[in-house]
Motif scaffolding. Structure first.
Motif, PDB file in Angstrom:
ATOM      1  N   LEU A 270       3.691 -53.225  84.805  1.00  0.00           N
ATOM      2  CA  LEU A 270       4.979 -52.567  84.956  1.00  0.00           C
ATOM      3  C   LEU A 270       5.591 -52.396  83.578  1.00  0.00           C
ATOM      4  CD1 LEU A 270       6.423 -54.683  87.914  1.00  0.00           C
ATOM      5  CD2 LEU A 270       5.491 -52.370  88.090  1.00  0.00           C
ATOM      6  N   ALA A 271       6.372 -51.328  83.381  1.00  0.00           N
ATOM      7  CA  ALA A 271       7.022 -51.081  82.096  1.00  0.00           C
ATOM      8  C   ALA A 271       8.378 -50.440  82.344  1.00  0.00           C
ATOM      9  CB  ALA A 271       6.160 -50.181  81.207  1.00  0.00           C
ATOM     10  N   MET A 272       9.388 -50.918  81.633  1.00  0.00           N
ATOM     11  CA  MET A 272      10.749 -50.408  81.780  1.00  0.00           C
ATOM     12  C   MET A 272      10.982 -49.285  80.779  1.00  0.00           C
ATOM     13  SD  MET A 272      13.165 -51.225  83.839  1.00  0.00           S
ATOM     14  CE  MET A 272      14.558 -50.134  84.105  1.00  0.00           C
ATOM     15  N   HIS A 273      11.542 -48.160  81.252  1.00  0.00           N
ATOM     16  CA  HIS A 273      11.880 -47.059  80.348  1.00  0.00           C
ATOM     17  C   HIS A 273      13.093 -47.447  79.512  1.00  0.00           C
ATOM     18  CE1 HIS A 273      13.168 -43.067  78.980  1.00  0.00           C
ATOM     19  NE2 HIS A 273      11.915 -42.695  79.190  1.00  0.00           N
ATOM     20  N   PRO A 274      13.152 -47.038  78.243  1.00  0.00           N
ATOM     21  CA  PRO A 274      14.279 -47.415  77.373  1.00  0.00           C
ATOM     22  C   PRO A 274      15.652 -47.014  77.907  1.00  0.00           C
ATOM     23  CG  PRO A 274      12.494 -46.505  76.067  1.00  0.00           C
ATOM     24  CD  PRO A 274      12.110 -46.312  77.487  1.00  0.00           C
ATOM     25  N   CYS A 275      15.722 -45.979  78.757  1.00  0.00           N
ATOM     26  CA  CYS A 275      17.023 -45.563  79.292  1.00  0.00           C
ATOM     27  C   CYS A 275      17.558 -46.560  80.316  1.00  0.00           C
ATOM     28  CB  CYS A 275      16.933 -44.177  79.907  1.00  0.00           C
ATOM     29  SG  CYS A 275      16.026 -44.111  81.476  1.00  0.00           S
ATOM     30  N   GLY A 276      16.690 -47.402  80.885  1.00  0.00           N
ATOM     31  CA  GLY A 276      17.118 -48.407  81.845  1.00  0.00           C
ATOM     32  C   GLY A 276      17.247 -47.917  83.264  1.00  0.00           C
ATOM     33  N   GLU A 277      16.949 -46.633  83.533  1.00  0.00           N
ATOM     34  CA  GLU A 277      17.092 -46.077  84.871  1.00  0.00           C
ATOM     35  C   GLU A 277      15.752 -45.822  85.560  1.00  0.00           C
ATOM     36  OE1 GLU A 277      19.498 -42.603  84.741  1.00  0.00           O
ATOM     37  OE2 GLU A 277      21.130 -43.557  83.623  1.00  0.00           O
ATOM     38  N   TYR A 278      14.663 -45.907  84.824  1.00  0.00           N
ATOM     39  CA  TYR A 278      13.339 -45.655  85.383  1.00  0.00           C
ATOM     40  C   TYR A 278      12.370 -46.750  84.920  1.00  0.00           C
ATOM     41  CZ  TYR A 278      15.133 -40.901  86.196  1.00  0.00           C
ATOM     42  OH  TYR A 278      15.872 -39.824  86.584  1.00  0.00           O
ATOM     43  N   PHE A 279      11.295 -46.920  85.695  1.00  0.00           N
ATOM     44  CA  PHE A 279      10.215 -47.809  85.275  1.00  0.00           C
ATOM     45  C   PHE A 279       8.890 -47.211  85.702  1.00  0.00           C
ATOM     46  CE2 PHE A 279      10.992 -49.205  89.600  1.00  0.00           C
ATOM     47  CZ  PHE A 279       9.745 -49.576  90.086  1.00  0.00           C
ATOM     48  N   ALA A 280       7.842 -47.629  85.024  1.00  0.00           N
ATOM     49  CA  ALA A 280       6.498 -47.128  85.307  1.00  0.00           C
ATOM     50  C   ALA A 280       5.646 -48.246  85.894  1.00  0.00           C
ATOM     51  CB  ALA A 280       5.846 -46.590  84.035  1.00  0.00           C
ATOM     52  N   SER A 281       4.707 -47.870  86.740  1.00  0.00           N
ATOM     53  CA  SER A 281       3.769 -48.825  87.323  1.00  0.00           C
ATOM     54  C   SER A 281       2.356 -48.280  87.192  1.00  0.00           C
ATOM     55  CB  SER A 281       4.101 -49.081  88.796  1.00  0.00           C
ATOM     56  OG  SER A 281       3.942 -47.880  89.546  1.00  0.00           O
ATOM     57  N   ALA A 282       1.389 -49.184  87.172  1.00  0.00           N
ATOM     58  CA  ALA A 282      -0.017 -48.791  87.083  1.00  0.00           C
ATOM     59  C   ALA A 282      -0.840 -49.727  87.955  1.00  0.00           C
ATOM     60  CB  ALA A 282      -0.506 -48.845  85.641  1.00  0.00           C
ATOM     61  N   ALA A 283      -1.953 -49.201  88.466  1.00  0.00           N
ATOM     62  CA  ALA A 283      -2.825 -49.983  89.342  1.00  0.00           C
ATOM     63  C   ALA A 283      -4.244 -49.990  88.803  1.00  0.00           C
ATOM     64  CB  ALA A 283      -2.791 -49.428  90.763  1.00  0.00           C
ATOM     65  N   THR A 284      -5.041 -50.898  89.336  1.00  0.00           N
ATOM     66  CA  THR A 284      -6.408 -51.067  88.846  1.00  0.00           C
ATOM     67  C   THR A 284      -7.318 -49.897  89.213  1.00  0.00           C
ATOM     68  OG1 THR A 284      -6.891 -52.357  90.841  1.00  0.00           O
ATOM     69  CG2 THR A 284      -6.268 -53.579  88.861  1.00  0.00           C
ATOM     70  N   ASP A 285      -6.885 -49.018  90.126  1.00  0.00           N
ATOM     71  CA  ASP A 285      -7.705 -47.859  90.475  1.00  0.00           C
ATOM     72  C   ASP A 285      -7.464 -46.675  89.544  1.00  0.00           C
ATOM     73  OD1 ASP A 285      -5.176 -47.204  91.260  1.00  0.00           O
ATOM     74  OD2 ASP A 285      -5.712 -46.558  93.281  1.00  0.00           O
ATOM     75  N   GLY A 286      -6.646 -46.857  88.485  1.00  0.00           N
ATOM     76  CA  GLY A 286      -6.391 -45.789  87.529  1.00  0.00           C
ATOM     77  C   GLY A 286      -5.161 -44.966  87.833  1.00  0.00           C
TER      78      GLY A 286
END
Length: 332
Positions: A270-286
């Motif tokens: 998981l990663a937080m966007h610098p704006c603080g309103e969005y975040f990113a997620s990633a899974a092992t299937d790509g």
């Protein structure tokens, strides 16, 4: 061609030449595909900008006509069709167009969620890049040589259950006092260094917690996001008792706010966007995706390699992923 060895040698040479020519053609084909993909991407971006400018122009004309009607002045008739853009109207600076489009998109309440994200990301990057580039190195910054002699200062042993030992992820708040951890026991925990105790245990995942991050700068009054091998992402909101600095550990806690089920495989990061309103997620299937902190998925994509880590650029315009086959890839 008078003997079998001579014939075999000739056939082998012809075969090698044919394979080499096929390989060269495949290389040229891949290059043409990449160039075509880039051209289509640029054309799509140009069409988006042109469509937005057309919409803004039409709205401005309608507003002007309404104002002139109220003032009793007849609106001038334009000889240019409504959906036609003259050369002079399209002769604008690219950077100015992008900035105006982003600002217009951010101001539109009915804007598409994906376009709203692009506008917010562009505005955040514009603001952060100015300060980041001009930022000077702090005088008290620890040198690499000093880090070579760094030594362990403390050990915290009473975290997570003893039946399933193992911490898979750690994230600290900006103050450095609160540590958020995820473990093999399917739980996430918040530990305070100053109090030397676990303040809260977040239970709900059915499998190991593989990713855990603070929203914003972290702290008792901030949300928490966790990802698990059960393919789900959970967003936790702070309790009312978290707002007081004198709150006891019994009053502090987080409750489940929403669950995001977008991926079909174990959550890798998981990663937080610098704006603080969005975040990113990633899974092992790509697969990867962008979500709002409220739990709505904006859009997503995938790569061919299994993802192990994900992170945003400090300005928020690019997304980087680490893959199991040893590559770091950029998602633009």
């Amino acid at each position: 061609m008078t003997s079998i060895p001579a014939l075999l040698s000739a056939f082998q040479n012809e075969w090698d030449a044919l394979v080499l020519e096929t390989f060269t053609l495949k290389q040229q084909y891949q290059q043409v595909r990449q160039e075509l993909s880039q051209a289509l991407y640029q054309n799509d971006a140009a069409c988006r900008v042109a469509a937005r400018l057309l919409k803004e122009r039409d709205e401005a004309r309608e507003t002007l006509a309404a104002l002139q009607a109220q003032a009793g002045v007849e609106a001038p008739k334009s000889s240019v069709p409504k959906n036609h853009v003259a050369d002079s109207e399209m002769d604008v600076d690219d950077s100015a167009t992008a900035t105006e489009a982003a600002a217009a998109g951010a101001a539109d309440d009915d804007q598409d969620p994906e376009e709203a994200y692009y506008a917010q990301a562009a505005a955040t990057a514009k603001a952060l890049s100015k300060t980041r580039v001009k930022r000077e190195v702090p005088a008290d910054l620890v040198t690499p040589d000093a880090w070579k002699t760094a030594a362990e200062s403390a050990v915290v042993e009473a975290l997570h259950t003893s039946t399933k030992l193992g911490i898979l992820c750690v994230d600290t708040d900006k103050s450095g006092d609160l540590a958020l951890t995820g473990g093999l026991d399917n739980h996430a925990e918040v530990y305070s260094r100053t109090r030397d105790q676990t303040l809260a245990t977040l239970k709900g995942h059915t499998k190991k917690v593989t990713a855990a991050i603070w929203v914003g700068e972290g702290g008792l009054e901030q949300h928490i996001i966790t990802g698990s091998a059960d393919k789900s992402i959970r967003i936790w909101s702070p309790k009312a008792g978290n707002s007081s600095e004198d709150s006891s550990a019994r009053q502090i806690g987080w409750t489940k706010d929403s669950i995001v089920k977008h991926h079909a495989a174990e959550i890798a990061g998981l990663a937080m966007h610098p704006c603080g309103e969005y975040f990113a997620s990633a899974a092992t299937d790509g697969s990867w995706a962008i979500h709002t902190t409220a739990g709505a998925t904006v859009f997503g994509g995938s790569i061919e390699s299994p993802i192990t880590k994900i992170a945003f650029h400090p300005d928020g315009m690019f997304l980087g992923v680490g893959t199991r086959d040893g590559y770091a890839k950029i998602v633009d």
